[in-house]
Design a protein around this motif. Structure first.
Motif, mmCIF file in Angstrom:
data_model
loop_
_atom_site.group_PDB
_atom_site.id
_atom_site.type_symbol
_atom_site.label_atom_id
_atom_site.label_comp_id
_atom_site.label_asym_id
_atom_site.label_seq_id
_atom_site.Cartn_x
_atom_site.Cartn_y
_atom_site.Cartn_z
ATOM 1 N N ARG A 1 -42.930 4.864 -40.044
ATOM 2 C CA ARG A 1 -41.658 5.401 -39.560
ATOM 3 C C ARG A 1 -40.619 4.296 -39.409
ATOM 4 O O ARG A 1 -39.442 4.498 -39.702
ATOM 5 N N SER A 2 -41.059 3.130 -38.953
ATOM 6 C CA SER A 2 -40.136 2.014 -38.815
ATOM 7 C C SER A 2 -39.589 1.596 -40.171
ATOM 8 O O SER A 2 -38.388 1.322 -40.315
ATOM 9 N N ILE A 3 -40.456 1.569 -41.182
ATOM 10 C CA ILE A 3 -40.016 1.231 -42.537
ATOM 11 C C ILE A 3 -39.064 2.289 -43.058
ATOM 12 O O ILE A 3 -38.044 1.994 -43.705
ATOM 13 N N ALA A 4 -39.370 3.567 -42.795
ATOM 14 C CA ALA A 4 -38.500 4.660 -43.247
ATOM 15 C C ALA A 4 -37.125 4.571 -42.600
ATOM 16 O O ALA A 4 -36.100 4.810 -43.245
ATOM 17 N N GLU A 5 -37.091 4.221 -41.315
ATOM 18 C CA GLU A 5 -35.812 4.088 -40.630
ATOM 19 C C GLU A 5 -35.011 2.924 -41.205
ATOM 20 O O GLU A 5 -33.787 3.007 -41.350
ATOM 21 N N ALA A 6 -35.705 1.826 -41.553
ATOM 22 C CA ALA A 6 -35.014 0.694 -42.169
ATOM 23 C C ALA A 6 -34.472 1.085 -43.543
ATOM 24 O O ALA A 6 -33.348 0.720 -43.909
ATOM 25 N N ALA A 7 -35.272 1.850 -44.305
ATOM 26 C CA ALA A 7 -34.815 2.318 -45.613
ATOM 27 C C ALA A 7 -33.615 3.241 -45.471
ATOM 28 O O ALA A 7 -32.688 3.202 -46.279
ATOM 29 N N GLN A 8 -33.619 4.074 -44.443
ATOM 30 C CA GLN A 8 -32.488 4.972 -44.229
ATOM 31 C C GLN A 8 -31.222 4.193 -43.913
ATOM 32 O O GLN A 8 -30.136 4.539 -44.384
ATOM 33 N N ARG A 9 -31.355 3.138 -43.116
ATOM 34 C CA ARG A 9 -30.171 2.351 -42.787
ATOM 35 C C ARG A 9 -29.583 1.684 -44.017
ATOM 36 O O ARG A 9 -28.376 1.446 -44.093
ATOM 37 N N VAL A 10 -30.440 1.374 -45.009
ATOM 38 C CA VAL A 10 -29.951 0.770 -46.250
ATOM 39 C C VAL A 10 -29.391 1.837 -47.179
ATOM 40 O O VAL A 10 -28.308 1.689 -47.753
ATOM 41 N N LEU A 11 -30.133 2.937 -47.348
ATOM 42 C CA LEU A 11 -29.732 3.974 -48.288
ATOM 43 C C LEU A 11 -28.625 4.854 -47.717
ATOM 44 O O LEU A 11 -27.598 5.078 -48.355
ATOM 45 N N LEU A 12 -28.833 5.375 -46.514
ATOM 46 C CA LEU A 12 -27.874 6.289 -45.895
ATOM 47 C C LEU A 12 -27.353 5.644 -44.618
ATOM 48 O O LEU A 12 -27.680 6.067 -43.518
ATOM 49 N N ARG A 13 -26.543 4.643 -44.775
ATOM 50 C CA ARG A 13 -25.991 3.954 -43.618
ATOM 51 C C ARG A 13 -24.928 4.838 -42.964
ATOM 52 O O ARG A 13 -24.337 5.708 -43.620
ATOM 53 N N PRO A 14 -24.666 4.634 -41.693
ATOM 54 C CA PRO A 14 -23.643 5.450 -41.025
ATOM 55 C C PRO A 14 -22.282 5.282 -41.687
ATOM 56 O O PRO A 14 -21.881 4.166 -42.054
ATOM 57 N N VAL A 15 -21.580 6.393 -41.863
ATOM 58 C CA VAL A 15 -20.242 6.312 -42.434
ATOM 59 C C VAL A 15 -19.265 5.869 -41.349
ATOM 60 O O VAL A 15 -19.514 6.050 -40.157
ATOM 61 N N PRO A 16 -18.141 5.270 -41.734
ATOM 62 C CA PRO A 16 -17.139 4.889 -40.726
ATOM 63 C C PRO A 16 -16.645 6.125 -39.974
ATOM 64 O O PRO A 16 -16.379 7.167 -40.576
ATOM 65 N N ARG A 17 -16.531 6.019 -38.660
ATOM 66 C CA ARG A 17 -16.047 7.152 -37.867
ATOM 67 C C ARG A 17 -14.577 7.438 -38.144
ATOM 68 O O ARG A 17 -14.131 8.585 -37.994
ATOM 69 N N SER A 18 -13.833 6.447 -38.546
ATOM 70 C CA SER A 18 -12.428 6.658 -38.867
ATOM 71 C C SER A 18 -12.026 5.706 -39.982
ATOM 72 O O SER A 18 -12.565 4.602 -40.115
#
Length: 339
Positions: free
Chosen positions: A100-117
């Motif tokens: 799960r930790s690896i998956a979360e790291a992969a998500q941060r690379v692949l689907l990083r948070p978009v800018p709020r504004s």
């Protein structure tokens, strides 16, 4: 639960007597201990069960006969098995936590948070994976601030699993570079086609919609590659889909006789909202096999906080389905805020 089980067995044995042969059930305590807790707790419970069974065997005057030996060996055997099961379970839990930790790291690379504004725009995203214990799947999104304005992609990779995640990574990576370098959306789409041509095998494809909102404009430009049309929510509550002039093939199916997408523009002014989503939202069905009526949920987008608005849609979608999701569901909400 283990202590309750052992207490009930001891109480029954003391009140009913040894004649009913209930004492071997003391092994329920160590058996239940293997389901929860750690190894140390399982050892303690096993020791307590063995002491109780020996004490009750002495009380019943059974310690030296076959019944006493059978009880002692049964409880001891189950206690050892419970400790081993607990050790294996804890090891698997540690492995799952690592995955799960690896998956979360992969998500941060692949689907990083978009800018709020970004300038006059506000954005929020929501992602739900259909894979159990997963954080990422085949849906993708990205938002890039380029020299010409804000550019967005929301897409859906055919298939599921790690292969879909790998393809999504190719698309997102190519978009991040092309969105900043290319002069228009058509050139961005062509870059994505070339990237997928080097990656995809067979008839795999990716549906996607690209969007561009310029800083000084009052329109949004859309380029749709066979993806569900974005939902436009007006300030007065009117809701409609930003359908392309004609349907085009998805990315990865660059067939010579297939229709190529044409950029089209939709009004996008202060107070307007654009919801980009995948078919995990629009094709979600309830128990009566009815699709989720997204165009009837315009009132859910009235919250001034875009993240809260998407959370309301996600909750409403889950209530509509009434079961674990069968497909990944991604949403990106873009708002043209008043200055």
């Amino acid at each position: 639960m283990p202590f309750i089980a052992m207490g009930i067995v001891a109480l029954v044995d003391l009140t009913a007597g040894p004649g009913i042969g209930f004492l071997p059930m003391m092994a329920l305590g160590p058996a239940f201990a293997g389901l929860i807790g750690n190894v140390r707790r399982s050892v303690v419970i096993g020791a307590v069960a063995l002491v109780l069974s020996l004490g009750l065997s002495i009380h019943n005057d059974q310690l030296g006969d076959r019944a006493g030996y059978t009880t002692a060996f049964s409880v001891a055997g189950v206690a050892v098995a419970g400790v081993a099961a607990t050790s294996m379970r804890k090891r698997r839990e540690a492995e799952l936590a690592s995955v799960r930790s690896i998956a979360e790291a992969a998500q941060r690379v692949l689907l990083r948070p978009v800018p709020r504004s970004a300038g006059h725009l506000r954005a929020a995203v929501s992602y739900t994976s259909a894979m159990a214990d997963a954080r990422i799947g085949g849906d993708l999104y990205e938002m890039v601030t380029s020299p010409t304005g804000v550019r967005i992609i929301v897409g859906d990779v055919q298939g599921k699993g790690l292969e879909a995640v790998e393809t999504a990574a190719v698309v997102v990576g190519a978009f991040r570079e092309a969105a900043y370098d290319e002069p228009d959306l058509m050139a961005v789409g062509q870059r994505l086609e070339r990237a997928l041509a080097r990656h995809l095998l067979g008839e795999k494809f990716v549906t996607a919609v690209l969007a561009e909102v310029r800083e000084s404009g009052d329109r949004a430009t859309l380029l749709n590659f066979g993806h569900p049309a974005p939902l436009m929510i007006r300030p007065d509550g009117r809701v409609d889909f930003a359908e392309p002039p004609e349907r085009a093939l998805p990315l990865g199916l660059d067939l010579e006789d297939g229709p190529a997408p044409e950029p089209h523009r939709v009004p996008f002014v202060p107070g307007d909202q654009l919801l980009f989503y995948t078919d995990g939202v629009s094709e979600a069905r309830d128990r009566m096999n009815r699709f989720y009526p997204l165009d009837e949920r315009g009132d859910l987008f009235k919250d001034p906080d875009p993240d809260a608005a998407l959370a309301a849609v996600r909750l409403d979608l889950a209530e509509h389905v009434g079961a674990p999701p069968h497909d990944d569901a991604a949403m990106l909400l873009l708002r043209y805020r008043d200055r």
